[in-house]
Design a protein around this motif. Structure first.
Motif, mmCIF file in Angstrom:
data_model
loop_
_atom_site.group_PDB
_atom_site.id
_atom_site.type_symbol
_atom_site.label_atom_id
_atom_site.label_comp_id
_atom_site.label_asym_id
_atom_site.label_seq_id
_atom_site.Cartn_x
_atom_site.Cartn_y
_atom_site.Cartn_z
ATOM 1 N N GLN A 256 0.845 -1.559 -0.020
ATOM 2 C CA GLN A 256 -0.343 0.114 -0.049
ATOM 3 C C GLN A 256 1.278 1.081 0.553
ATOM 4 O O GLN A 256 0.719 2.337 -0.402
ATOM 5 C CB GLN A 256 -0.554 0.231 1.694
ATOM 6 C CG GLN A 256 -2.418 1.418 1.540
ATOM 7 C CD GLN A 256 -2.650 0.763 0.031
ATOM 8 O OE1 GLN A 256 -3.249 0.308 -0.741
ATOM 9 N NE2 GLN A 256 -3.362 2.529 -0.687
ATOM 10 N N PHE A 257 2.091 1.432 0.902
ATOM 11 C CA PHE A 257 2.920 2.588 0.797
ATOM 12 C C PHE A 257 3.798 2.831 -0.761
ATOM 13 O O PHE A 257 3.457 3.864 -1.099
ATOM 14 C CB PHE A 257 3.772 2.216 1.775
ATOM 15 C CG PHE A 257 4.561 3.292 1.986
ATOM 16 C CD1 PHE A 257 4.483 4.452 2.506
ATOM 17 C CD2 PHE A 257 6.519 3.120 1.624
ATOM 18 C CE1 PHE A 257 5.231 5.249 2.589
ATOM 19 C CE2 PHE A 257 7.315 3.568 1.839
ATOM 20 C CZ PHE A 257 6.751 5.149 1.769
ATOM 21 N N GLU A 258 3.841 1.691 -1.376
ATOM 22 C CA GLU A 258 5.004 2.203 -2.780
ATOM 23 C C GLU A 258 3.788 2.393 -3.276
ATOM 24 O O GLU A 258 4.164 3.111 -4.501
ATOM 25 C CB GLU A 258 4.651 0.217 -3.256
ATOM 26 C CG GLU A 258 6.777 0.161 -2.121
ATOM 27 C CD GLU A 258 7.233 -1.014 -2.730
ATOM 28 O OE1 GLU A 258 6.297 -2.156 -3.572
ATOM 29 O OE2 GLU A 258 8.190 -1.167 -1.906
ATOM 30 N N ARG A 259 2.333 1.866 -3.299
ATOM 31 C CA ARG A 259 1.320 2.592 -4.586
ATOM 32 C C ARG A 259 0.888 3.501 -4.033
ATOM 33 O O ARG A 259 0.904 4.807 -5.025
ATOM 34 C CB ARG A 259 0.476 1.169 -4.079
ATOM 35 C CG ARG A 259 -0.392 0.439 -4.678
ATOM 36 C CD ARG A 259 -1.455 -0.457 -3.942
ATOM 37 N NE ARG A 259 -1.353 -1.687 -4.942
ATOM 38 C CZ ARG A 259 -2.283 -2.901 -3.955
ATOM 39 N NH1 ARG A 259 -2.662 -2.539 -3.110
ATOM 40 N NH2 ARG A 259 -2.405 -4.110 -4.588
ATOM 41 N N THR B 32 4.424 10.346 -6.852
ATOM 42 C CA THR B 32 5.241 11.111 -7.295
ATOM 43 C C THR B 32 5.162 11.331 -9.034
ATOM 44 O O THR B 32 5.687 11.938 -8.789
ATOM 45 C CB THR B 32 6.467 9.680 -8.547
ATOM 46 O OG1 THR B 32 7.016 9.025 -6.753
ATOM 47 C CG2 THR B 32 7.116 9.970 -8.591
ATOM 48 N N GLU B 33 3.278 11.079 -9.125
ATOM 49 C CA GLU B 33 3.092 11.236 -10.113
ATOM 50 C C GLU B 33 2.846 12.868 -9.934
ATOM 51 O O GLU B 33 3.274 13.444 -11.284
ATOM 52 C CB GLU B 33 1.885 11.553 -10.636
ATOM 53 C CG GLU B 33 1.178 9.631 -11.401
ATOM 54 C CD GLU B 33 2.275 9.186 -12.556
ATOM 55 O OE1 GLU B 33 1.720 9.791 -13.182
ATOM 56 O OE2 GLU B 33 2.669 8.739 -13.314
ATOM 57 N N LEU C 23 4.539 -8.200 -9.126
ATOM 58 C CA LEU C 23 3.612 -7.149 -9.795
ATOM 59 C C LEU C 23 2.017 -7.829 -9.617
ATOM 60 O O LEU C 23 1.318 -7.408 -9.267
ATOM 61 C CB LEU C 23 4.060 -7.734 -11.039
ATOM 62 C CG LEU C 23 2.924 -6.770 -12.321
ATOM 63 C CD1 LEU C 23 2.731 -5.119 -12.649
ATOM 64 C CD2 LEU C 23 2.846 -7.887 -13.832
ATOM 65 N N GLU C 24 2.379 -9.153 -9.169
ATOM 66 C CA GLU C 24 0.624 -10.461 -9.085
ATOM 67 C C GLU C 24 0.097 -9.972 -8.097
ATOM 68 O O GLU C 24 -1.184 -8.992 -7.838
ATOM 69 C CB GLU C 24 0.574 -11.263 -9.302
ATOM 70 C CG GLU C 24 1.057 -11.766 -10.988
ATOM 71 C CD GLU C 24 1.537 -13.227 -10.861
ATOM 72 O OE1 GLU C 24 1.769 -14.192 -12.087
ATOM 73 O OE2 GLU C 24 1.755 -14.070 -9.624
ATOM 74 N N GLN C 25 1.236 -9.840 -7.121
ATOM 75 C CA GLN C 25 0.555 -9.248 -5.601
ATOM 76 C C GLN C 25 0.013 -8.111 -5.600
ATOM 77 O O GLN C 25 -0.934 -7.086 -4.457
ATOM 78 C CB GLN C 25 1.726 -9.673 -4.820
ATOM 79 C CG GLN C 25 1.010 -8.928 -2.788
ATOM 80 C CD GLN C 25 2.633 -9.513 -2.269
ATOM 81 O OE1 GLN C 25 3.625 -9.217 -2.625
ATOM 82 N NE2 GLN C 25 1.932 -9.142 -0.686
ATOM 83 N N ARG C 26 0.737 -6.388 -6.345
ATOM 84 C CA ARG C 26 0.193 -5.313 -6.427
ATOM 85 C C ARG C 26 -1.178 -5.056 -7.106
ATOM 86 O O ARG C 26 -1.550 -4.012 -6.800
ATOM 87 C CB ARG C 26 1.175 -4.583 -6.977
ATOM 88 C CG ARG C 26 2.465 -3.438 -6.756
ATOM 89 C CD ARG C 26 4.013 -4.496 -6.661
ATOM 90 N NE ARG C 26 4.796 -3.528 -5.641
ATOM 91 C CZ ARG C 26 4.920 -4.558 -4.466
ATOM 92 N NH1 ARG C 26 4.485 -5.646 -4.189
ATOM 93 N NH2 ARG C 26 6.126 -3.862 -3.275
ATOM 94 N N PHE C 27 -1.464 -6.119 -7.963
ATOM 95 C CA PHE C 27 -2.556 -6.195 -8.404
ATOM 96 C C PHE C 27 -3.601 -7.316 -7.541
ATOM 97 O O PHE C 27 -4.811 -7.566 -7.937
ATOM 98 C CB PHE C 27 -2.922 -6.463 -10.082
ATOM 99 C CG PHE C 27 -1.940 -5.224 -10.950
ATOM 100 C CD1 PHE C 27 -3.160 -3.972 -11.076
ATOM 101 C CD2 PHE C 27 -0.745 -5.469 -10.908
ATOM 102 C CE1 PHE C 27 -2.282 -2.945 -11.378
ATOM 103 C CE2 PHE C 27 -0.380 -4.257 -11.940
ATOM 104 C CZ PHE C 27 -0.924 -2.512 -12.154
ATOM 105 N N GLY C 28 -3.847 -7.745 -6.701
ATOM 106 C CA GLY C 28 -4.449 -8.474 -5.561
ATOM 107 C C GLY C 28 -4.538 -9.720 -5.970
ATOM 108 O O GLY C 28 -5.414 -10.396 -5.143
#
Length: 189
Positions: free
Chosen positions: A90-93, A99-100, A156-161
């Motif tokens: 969550q923090f990295e997201r 950063t945008e 990557l998979e984890q970051r998408f749930g």
């Protein structure tokens, strides 16, 4: 620092306020400013503090009686566990989104955390090279390669749930260690 880390992890950098962090820590805003200069200084210190938990695994002195294969496996497992925590994902997201609009916050995160961790791992690999356990001509590149193999598509998979099973994690890390050792084992004369 702990109150700051909780705030940054829970709501991100932009939504965190020095006032709330000071209140949560039971200190004055002046105390925070005296110790960290500003919110960015506290952010960098909090990220560094969090990453220190991982850098201990790169200690040249730790587990020196274990084989290089075992030490790499332990590093891979610790790294995966550290990066896979729900609060870290969550923090990295949040930091990526912030950063945008504020690119400097991304760079500060990289400098305080991932790049320091890479440096510590690179030193570990350079020591393994110097001691003859590995043959690593470019420890920085080798550190990146090992991390990338351990994280693989699971990151990557984890970051998408997606949920990564223990079996998939263990297979990925074991495979990364085996490939890494094939690539960087010293040549026997």
């Amino acid at each position: 620092m702990e109150a700051g880390a909780r705030a940054f992890f829970n709501v991100g950098f932009a939504a965190s306020s020095i006032e709330q962090i000071a209140a949560d820590a039971g200190v004055s805003k002046v105390t925070i400013y005296n110790h960290f200069s500003d919110k960015r200084g506290l952010f960098a210190a909090a990220v560094d503090h969090e990453c220190e938990k991982m850098r201990g695994y790169f200690s040249i002195d730790s587990a020196s009686d274990a084989s290089i294969k075992e030490r790499l496996r332990v590093i891979g497992e610790a790294m995966f566990a550290f990066l896979s925590r729900p609060e870290m994902v969550q923090f990295e997201r949040r930091i990526a989104a912030e950063t945008e609009t504020n690119p400097s916050i991304g760079r500060e995160f990289l400098e305080a955390g991932p790049w320091r961790m890479k440096g510590a791992f690179s030193k570990f690999l350079a020591h393994a090279d110097a001691s003859g356990e590995l043959s690593v001509p470019n420890p920085d590149l080798a550190a990146e390669q090992f991390v990338a193999m351990c994280k693989g598509m699971g990151d990557l998979e984890q970051r998408f749930g997606e949920v990564i099973t223990a079996e998939a994690r263990d297979a990925r890390i074991s495979g990364a260690v085996e490939v890494f050792l094939r690539a960087y084992s010293p040549v026997k004369a």
